[in-house]
Structures are given as structure tokens and as C-alpha cells.
Enzyme design. Structure first.
Site, PDB file in Angstrom:
ATOM      1  N   ASN A  43       0.827  -1.084   0.163  1.00 54.18           N
ATOM      2  CA  ASN A  43      -0.121  -0.014   0.154  1.00 54.18           C
ATOM      3  C   ASN A  43       0.662   1.214   0.242  1.00 54.18           C
ATOM      4  OD1 ASN A  43      -1.501   1.912   0.831  1.00 54.18           O
ATOM      5  ND2 ASN A  43      -2.808   0.821   1.631  1.00 54.18           N
TER       6      ASN A  43
ATOM      7  N   HIS B  99       0.463   4.243  -0.215  1.00 55.02           N
ATOM      8  CA  HIS B  99      -0.597   5.569   0.907  1.00 55.02           C
ATOM      9  C   HIS B  99      -0.434   5.176   2.537  1.00 55.02           C
ATOM     10  CE1 HIS B  99      -2.881   6.372  -1.929  1.00 55.02           C
ATOM     11  NE2 HIS B  99      -3.596   4.740  -2.095  1.00 55.02           N
ATOM     12  N   LYS B 100       0.203   4.008   3.246  1.00 51.74           N
ATOM     13  CA  LYS B 100       0.427   3.373   4.327  1.00 51.74           C
ATOM     14  C   LYS B 100       2.169   4.130   4.191  1.00 51.74           C
ATOM     15  CE  LYS B 100      -1.946  -0.474   5.321  1.00 51.74           C
ATOM     16  NZ  LYS B 100      -1.874  -1.978   6.177  1.00 51.74           N
TER      17      LYS B 100
ATOM     18  N   ASP C 170      -1.534  -4.039  10.011  1.00 54.08           N
ATOM     19  CA  ASP C 170      -2.447  -4.072   9.419  1.00 54.08           C
ATOM     20  C   ASP C 170      -3.579  -3.019  10.778  1.00 54.08           C
ATOM     21  OD1 ASP C 170      -4.032  -6.347   8.208  1.00 54.08           O
ATOM     22  OD2 ASP C 170      -4.955  -6.999   9.826  1.00 54.08           O
TER      23      ASP C 170
ATOM     24  N   PHE D  45      -6.487   8.959   2.518  1.00 54.97           N
ATOM     25  CA  PHE D  45      -6.662   6.922   1.212  1.00 54.97           C
ATOM     26  C   PHE D  45      -7.904   6.352   2.397  1.00 54.97           C
ATOM     27  CE2 PHE D  45      -4.679   3.392   3.189  1.00 54.97           C
ATOM     28  CZ  PHE D  45      -3.744   3.710   4.113  1.00 54.97           C
TER      29      PHE D  45
ATOM     30  N   TYR E 169     -10.704   5.281   4.180  1.00 50.82           N
ATOM     31  CA  TYR E 169     -12.335   5.821   4.204  1.00 50.82           C
ATOM     32  C   TYR E 169     -11.204   7.449   5.661  1.00 50.82           C
ATOM     33  CZ  TYR E 169     -13.146   0.488   5.292  1.00 50.82           C
ATOM     34  OH  TYR E 169     -13.907  -0.368   4.796  1.00 50.82           O
ATOM     35  N   ASP E 170     -10.883   7.418   4.803  1.00 50.82           N
ATOM     36  CA  ASP E 170     -10.242   9.259   5.570  1.00 50.82           C
ATOM     37  C   ASP E 170     -10.730  10.408   5.617  1.00 50.82           C
ATOM     38  OD1 ASP E 170      -8.141   8.319   6.844  1.00 50.82           O
ATOM     39  OD2 ASP E 170      -6.280   9.362   5.210  1.00 50.82           O
TER      40      ASP E 170
ATOM     41  N   HIS F  36      -3.764   6.638  14.459  1.00 52.38           N
ATOM     42  CA  HIS F  36      -3.460   5.363  14.929  1.00 52.38           C
ATOM     43  C   HIS F  36      -2.675   4.321  14.331  1.00 52.38           C
ATOM     44  CE1 HIS F  36      -6.103   5.367  10.913  1.00 52.38           C
ATOM     45  NE2 HIS F  36      -4.830   4.664  10.724  1.00 52.38           N
ATOM     46  N   ARG F  37      -1.599   4.722  13.015  1.00 52.76           N
ATOM     47  CA  ARG F  37      -0.769   4.251  12.165  1.00 52.76           C
ATOM     48  C   ARG F  37       0.599   4.933  13.074  1.00 52.76           C
ATOM     49  NH1 ARG F  37      -1.843   4.353   7.522  1.00 52.76           N
ATOM     50  NH2 ARG F  37      -2.877   2.483   7.955  1.00 52.76           N
TER      51      ARG F  37
HETATM   52  P1  IMP Z   1      -4.292  -3.519   5.915  1.00 56.84           P
HETATM   53  O1  IMP Z   1      -4.106  -3.236   7.022  1.00 56.84           O
HETATM   54  O2  IMP Z   1      -3.878  -3.807   4.876  1.00 56.84           O
HETATM   55  O3  IMP Z   1      -6.056  -4.529   5.749  1.00 56.84           O
HETATM   56  O4  IMP Z   1      -5.939  -2.026   5.361  1.00 56.84           O
HETATM   57  C1  IMP Z   1      -7.359  -2.319   5.723  1.00 56.84           C
HETATM   58  C2  IMP Z   1      -7.830  -1.029   5.279  1.00 56.84           C
HETATM   59  O5  IMP Z   1      -8.033  -0.618   5.660  1.00 56.84           O
HETATM   60  C3  IMP Z   1      -7.365  -0.500   3.571  1.00 56.84           C
HETATM   61  O6  IMP Z   1      -7.827  -1.067   2.630  1.00 56.84           O
HETATM   62  C4  IMP Z   1      -7.853   1.300   4.397  1.00 56.84           C
HETATM   63  O7  IMP Z   1      -9.465   0.719   3.274  1.00 56.84           O
HETATM   64  C5  IMP Z   1      -8.311   0.884   5.720  1.00 56.84           C
HETATM   65  N1  IMP Z   1      -7.404   2.380   5.552  1.00 56.84           N
HETATM   66  C6  IMP Z   1      -5.922   1.111   6.891  1.00 56.84           C
HETATM   67  N2  IMP Z   1      -5.600   2.365   6.955  1.00 56.84           N
HETATM   68  C7  IMP Z   1      -6.297   3.610   7.017  1.00 56.84           C
HETATM   69  C8  IMP Z   1      -5.785   4.893   6.984  1.00 56.84           C
HETATM   70  O8  IMP Z   1      -4.872   5.458   7.488  1.00 56.84           O
HETATM   71  N3  IMP Z   1      -6.913   5.977   6.908  1.00 56.84           N
HETATM   72  C9  IMP Z   1      -8.390   4.914   6.094  1.00 56.84           C
HETATM   73  N4  IMP Z   1      -8.143   3.964   5.838  1.00 56.84           N
HETATM   74  C10 IMP Z   1      -7.695   3.480   5.973  1.00 56.84           C
END
Ligand code: IMP
Length: 223
Positions: free
Chosen positions: A9, A11-12, A78, A181, A183-184, A209-210
Site C-alpha cells: 500500500n 499510501h501507508k 494491519d 486514502f 476511509y479518511d 492510529h498508524r
Molecule cells: P490493511 O491493514 O492493509 O488490511 O488495511 C485495511 C483497510 O483499512 C485499507 O484497505 C483501507 O481501506 C483502510 N485503512 C487502513 N489505514 C487507513 C487509514 O489510515 N485511513 C483510512 N483508511 C485506512
């Protein structure tokens, strides 16, 4: 310190690079030549973040047998959106929530990331239509596997650390903003009246959270 971030990802990855202190170099999966999709088969955020970190750590071990590169560890994030009125859903199913249809036929899979994000946000707004309790949180679990080189040049696991970070907030009545990105644009963090989609990245990255999970990780590493 050189750590691999086990995520495809972009964005992450951007956020992690902005949040991590300058003395931690963050390598992406493409920089180490890892191109597989990792299946998230766990039933919790904890299990899935560990699956991702372990899969990439095993790959690094193999690769470093051949190339003499120094890497100190690998970490994975995650993240789940946990909505109070839905008993903590979608939680571990956050990434593809739009496809979950409570036993009825699931929506067709989408392959475009932006369409998946939009469909997920539409699902969140639909599920909370008419609901007054809009409380929610994002929760990130990070697993870091630190490795060390053996005399044989094989990598050995030195230590595994798991930390988490939470930001409380609420789900907006509609979408606002185009930043961030996922649900922001529908998530309003506590203490603000704007969504993460509207707030500048520096604000999101200081309270998210991150960022809280990464701060906990850095604190543990310095101990
Ligand atoms: P995963 O941790 O890659 O399984 O992410 C799960 C999903 O959570 C992602 O595809 C995004 O839709 C959502 N997500 C994760 N981090 C964020 C964030 O910081 N903002 C908004 N949505 C997020």
C-alpha cells in the site's frame, strides 16, 4: 537502522516514511524485490500483521543468503475500522467491507484501488444511515521482527515486537475532502470537526492510529 515495511500500500508507505524518525531507513517491498501478494488469512489484526511480517522476513532470509546486504528487521501494519454501533465491525474485514453482504450474494470484486476505497466508504455511510451513535475508531497493529546474521550468513530471528495504536472519532454523515486514502473522507478524529480527508497530512500523521502505533514501536526499540 534499516527496516523493510511489508506492505504494497503506497499510501501507508508514504505515511510511515513521514512518521518514522530520520535514523530509521524504511525500505519498500519493491526495493527488496518482493512481488508476491500476501494472503491475509488471520482472524484478527494481530494475526494478519504477523503473517505479513513473517512472510517477508522469510523472503529476506533467503535473499540475504545470496546478497550480503544488511537489514535489521521487517515490520507490517494491519489496520481495521471498528464502528461502535456495529459491535466493532468491519474490523479485520475493513479492506474489502463492500463485499460482505451478511450471507446474501456478495458484490462483484473490484480491482481498482480507488473504486474499492469509494465502495467501502459508501458501505460505511449506508450501514450507519439514520444511526445517531456514530462513534468509531481506527486500530493499527504493527508486528516487527528483528533479525541478526548468523556466521553461516543465514538470518536468525532476534526479537518480535507487537504494538498497537488507536484513534477515536466518528463516522461523518457524508464524504468530505479528498486527502489521505481509504476511509479518511468519512472519519472525523476526536477533537476535530473535519475528516482525515480534509485535514492536512501533518495533522493526520501526528494523531493517527498508524502514527501512535509507530511511536509505540520506536519507544520499545529505544528501551
Ligand atoms: P490493511 O491493514 O492493509 O488490511 O488495511 C485495511 C483497510 O483499512 C485499507 O484497505 C483501507 O481501506 C483502510 N485503512 C487502513 N489505514 C487507513 C487509514 O489510515 N485511513 C483510512 N483508511 C485506512
Amino acid at each position: 537502522m534499516k527496516l523493510v515495511f511489508a506492505s504494497n500500500n503506497a499510501h501507508k508507505l508514504d505515511e510511515v516514511r513521514q512518521i518514522m524518525p530520520a535514523d530509521v531507513e524504511v525500505l519498500s517491498l519493491s526495493e527488496i524485490g518482493f512481488e508476491q501478494e500476501i494472503e491475509e488469512t488471520g482472524e484478527t489484526l494481530e494475526a494478519n500483521s504477523e503473517i505479513k511480517a513473517r512472510t517477508v522476513a522469510a523472503f529476506i532470509g533467503e535473499r540475504l543468503k545470496v546478497k550480503g546486504e544488511r537489514i535489521d528487521g521487517v515490520f507490517a501494519d494491519d489496520t481495521g475500522l471498528e464502528i461502535d454501533a456495529l459491535g466493532g465491525k468491519p474490523g479485520v474485514y475493513t479492506a474489502r467491507w463492500y463485499r460482505l453482504n451478511d450471507g446474501m450474494s456478495a458484490a462483484a470484486p473490484l480491482n481498482d484501488e480507488m473504486m474499492i476505497f469509494a465502495a467501502n466508504r459508501a458501505k460505511a455511510l449506508q450501514e450507519l444511515k439514520g444511526e445517531t451513535d456514530r462513534g468509531a475508531q481506527f486500530r493499527t497493529v504493527i508486528t516487527l521482527i528483528l533479525v541478526e546474521r548468523e556466521k553461516t550468513a543465514l538470518l536468525k530471528e532476534k526479537r518480535t515486537i507487537q504494538v498497537s495504536g488507536i484513534v477515536r472519532g466518528r463516522i461523518a454523515e457524508e464524504e468530505y475532502g479528498q486527502g489521505g486514502f481509504g476511509y479518511d473522507p468519512v472519519f472525523i478524529p476526536e477533537g476535530y470537526d473535519k475528516t482525515f480527508g480534509e485535514l492536512p497530512a501533518e495533522i493526520k500523521n501526528s494523531i493517527s492510529h498508524r502514527s501512535r502505533a509507530l511511536q509505540a514501536l520506536v519507544k520499545t526499540l529505544k528501551r
